[in-house]
Design a protein around this motif. Structure first.
Motif, PDB file in Angstrom:
ATOM      1  N   VAL A 169       0.996  -1.052  -0.062  1.00  0.00           N
ATOM      2  CA  VAL A 169      -0.039   0.053   0.004  1.00  0.00           C
ATOM      3  C   VAL A 169       0.954   1.113   0.033  1.00  0.00           C
ATOM      4  O   VAL A 169       1.615   1.402   1.063  1.00  0.00           O
ATOM      5  N   THR A 170       0.686   2.077  -0.987  1.00  0.00           N
ATOM      6  CA  THR A 170       1.611   3.100  -1.088  1.00  0.00           C
ATOM      7  C   THR A 170       1.096   4.468  -1.121  1.00  0.00           C
ATOM      8  O   THR A 170      -0.002   4.696  -1.754  1.00  0.00           O
ATOM      9  N   GLN A 171       1.381   5.410  -0.131  1.00  0.00           N
ATOM     10  CA  GLN A 171       0.996   6.734  -0.210  1.00  0.00           C
ATOM     11  C   GLN A 171       1.781   7.655  -0.648  1.00  0.00           C
ATOM     12  O   GLN A 171       3.104   7.446  -0.464  1.00  0.00           O
ATOM     13  N   SER A 172       1.283   8.509  -1.358  1.00  0.00           N
ATOM     14  CA  SER A 172       2.118   9.665  -2.129  1.00  0.00           C
ATOM     15  C   SER A 172       3.152  10.248  -1.657  1.00  0.00           C
ATOM     16  O   SER A 172       4.382  10.458  -2.250  1.00  0.00           O
ATOM     17  N   SER A 173       2.764  10.469  -0.405  1.00  0.00           N
ATOM     18  CA  SER A 173       3.808  11.603   0.441  1.00  0.00           C
ATOM     19  C   SER A 173       4.136  11.058   2.000  1.00  0.00           C
ATOM     20  O   SER A 173       3.045  10.628   2.352  1.00  0.00           O
ATOM     21  N   ARG A 174       5.245  11.071   2.202  1.00  0.00           N
ATOM     22  CA  ARG A 174       5.386  10.863   3.692  1.00  0.00           C
ATOM     23  C   ARG A 174       5.361  12.163   4.470  1.00  0.00           C
ATOM     24  O   ARG A 174       4.949  11.866   5.768  1.00  0.00           O
ATOM     25  N   TYR A 175       5.623  13.171   3.816  1.00  0.00           N
ATOM     26  CA  TYR A 175       5.464  14.330   4.663  1.00  0.00           C
ATOM     27  C   TYR A 175       5.035  15.393   3.655  1.00  0.00           C
ATOM     28  O   TYR A 175       5.266  15.475   2.555  1.00  0.00           O
ATOM     29  N   LEU A 176       3.940  16.281   4.177  1.00  0.00           N
ATOM     30  CA  LEU A 176       3.456  17.210   3.292  1.00  0.00           C
ATOM     31  C   LEU A 176       3.247  18.625   4.038  1.00  0.00           C
ATOM     32  O   LEU A 176       2.597  18.267   5.363  1.00  0.00           O
ATOM     33  N   VAL A 177       3.422  19.676   3.623  1.00  0.00           N
ATOM     34  CA  VAL A 177       3.196  20.921   4.621  1.00  0.00           C
ATOM     35  C   VAL A 177       2.333  21.809   3.310  1.00  0.00           C
ATOM     36  O   VAL A 177       2.622  22.013   2.279  1.00  0.00           O
ATOM     37  N   THR A 190       1.293   9.547   5.800  1.00  0.00           N
ATOM     38  CA  THR A 190       1.664  11.085   5.459  1.00  0.00           C
ATOM     39  C   THR A 190       1.428  11.940   6.719  1.00  0.00           C
ATOM     40  O   THR A 190       0.365  12.020   7.156  1.00  0.00           O
ATOM     41  N   ARG A 191       2.448  12.582   7.103  1.00  0.00           N
ATOM     42  CA  ARG A 191       2.341  13.553   8.024  1.00  0.00           C
ATOM     43  C   ARG A 191       2.109  14.772   7.423  1.00  0.00           C
ATOM     44  O   ARG A 191       3.081  15.421   6.620  1.00  0.00           O
ATOM     45  N   LEU A 192       0.652  15.316   7.547  1.00  0.00           N
ATOM     46  CA  LEU A 192       0.365  16.448   7.061  1.00  0.00           C
ATOM     47  C   LEU A 192       0.388  17.635   8.144  1.00  0.00           C
ATOM     48  O   LEU A 192       0.018  17.465   9.084  1.00  0.00           O
ATOM     49  N   SER A 193       0.964  18.771   7.703  1.00  0.00           N
ATOM     50  CA  SER A 193       0.950  19.954   8.557  1.00  0.00           C
ATOM     51  C   SER A 193       0.183  21.081   7.728  1.00  0.00           C
ATOM     52  O   SER A 193       0.633  21.195   6.561  1.00  0.00           O
ATOM     53  N   ILE A 194      -0.700  21.804   8.372  1.00  0.00           N
ATOM     54  CA  ILE A 194      -1.406  22.834   7.625  1.00  0.00           C
ATOM     55  C   ILE A 194      -1.064  23.984   8.368  1.00  0.00           C
ATOM     56  O   ILE A 194      -1.193  24.301   9.662  1.00  0.00           O
ATOM     57  N   LEU A 195      -0.520  25.072   7.670  1.00  0.00           N
ATOM     58  CA  LEU A 195       0.196  26.087   8.371  1.00  0.00           C
ATOM     59  C   LEU A 195      -0.803  27.635   8.306  1.00  0.00           C
ATOM     60  O   LEU A 195      -1.775  27.641   7.058  1.00  0.00           O
TER      61      LEU A 195
END
Lengths: 111, 107
Positions: free
Chosen positions: A4-12, A106-111
């Motif tokens: 199972v592949t998620q497109s991004s590991r980290y995203l801001v 995916t670790r998603l950060s919303i700034l």
């Protein structure tokens, strides 16, 4: 082995942006799931899909939508990202009544 | 909906010790899984065990569906066993996760 592949590991991203999280599985599984994980709250189900173009709301669908146009791909969409959507997002897939297999998240950060 | 409780919430062990983690659930279920989440956040499937007993190396699990609980046994623990252990149950499609047991194994 199932992958199972998620497109991004980290995203801001910034508040108000439309955000797409992609998930692809290679084992022809019928079921696919999106969860978010927050400290102290465990994993909570956002949406799941049991077939192409079929979707069901989980426990916390507000602010999210999903798309499943092909069996192998399940997308999570944040229509207008907000800071309270900063989280770890996990995708999973499974055959009916069988083991769930997870992507790396995916670790998603919303700034 | 189904409630899932895991105990203990936190556990610290010396390397080589054995431990038992427990998962209680409030209703009958068709599916039950145990996962290990490593320090990098990856969820590793340990067992799919809606009933009965399974073993995989130093790990084993038992689910008593009629009494609505499952146990995960870790023997001869190693530092690489550290992380969070989750139990997840479902009646049909929708899985409910417990809040996990955080395990730290000291060298």
């Amino acid at each position: 082995d199932v992958k199972v592949t998620q497109s991004s590991r980290y995203l801001v991203k910034r508040t108000g942006e439309k955000v797409f999280l992609e998930c692809v599985q290679d084992m022809d599984h019928e079921n696919m799931f999106w969860y978010r994980q927050d400290p102290g709250l465990g994993l909570r189900l956002i949406y799941f899909s049991y077939d192409v173009k079929m979707k069901e709301k989980g426990d916390i669908p507000e602010g999210y939508s999903v798309s499943r146009e092909k069996k192998e791909r399940f997308s999570l969409i944040l229509e207008s990202a907000s800071t309270n959507q900063t989280s770890m997002y996990l995708c999973a897939s499974s055959l009916v009544g069988s083991t769930q297999h997870f992507g790396d998240g995916t670790r998603l950060s919303i700034l | 909906g189904i409630q899932v409780e895991q105990s203990p919430p936190d556990l610290i062990l010396q390397e080589g010790a054995n431990s038992t983690l427990r998962c209680n659930f409030s209703d009958s279920v068709n599916n039950l899984q145990w996962f290990h989440q490593n320090p990098w956040g990856q969820l590793i499937n340990l067992f799919y065990i809606p009933s009965g007993t399974k073993q995989n190396g130093r790990l084993s699990a038992t689910t008593v569906a009629t009494e609505r609980y499952s146990l995960l046994y870790i023997s001869s623990s190693q530092t690489t066993d550290s992380g969070v252990y989750f139990c997840a149950v479902s009646g049909t499609y929708k899985y409910i996760f417990g809040t996990g047991t955080r395990l730290k194994v000291l060298a």
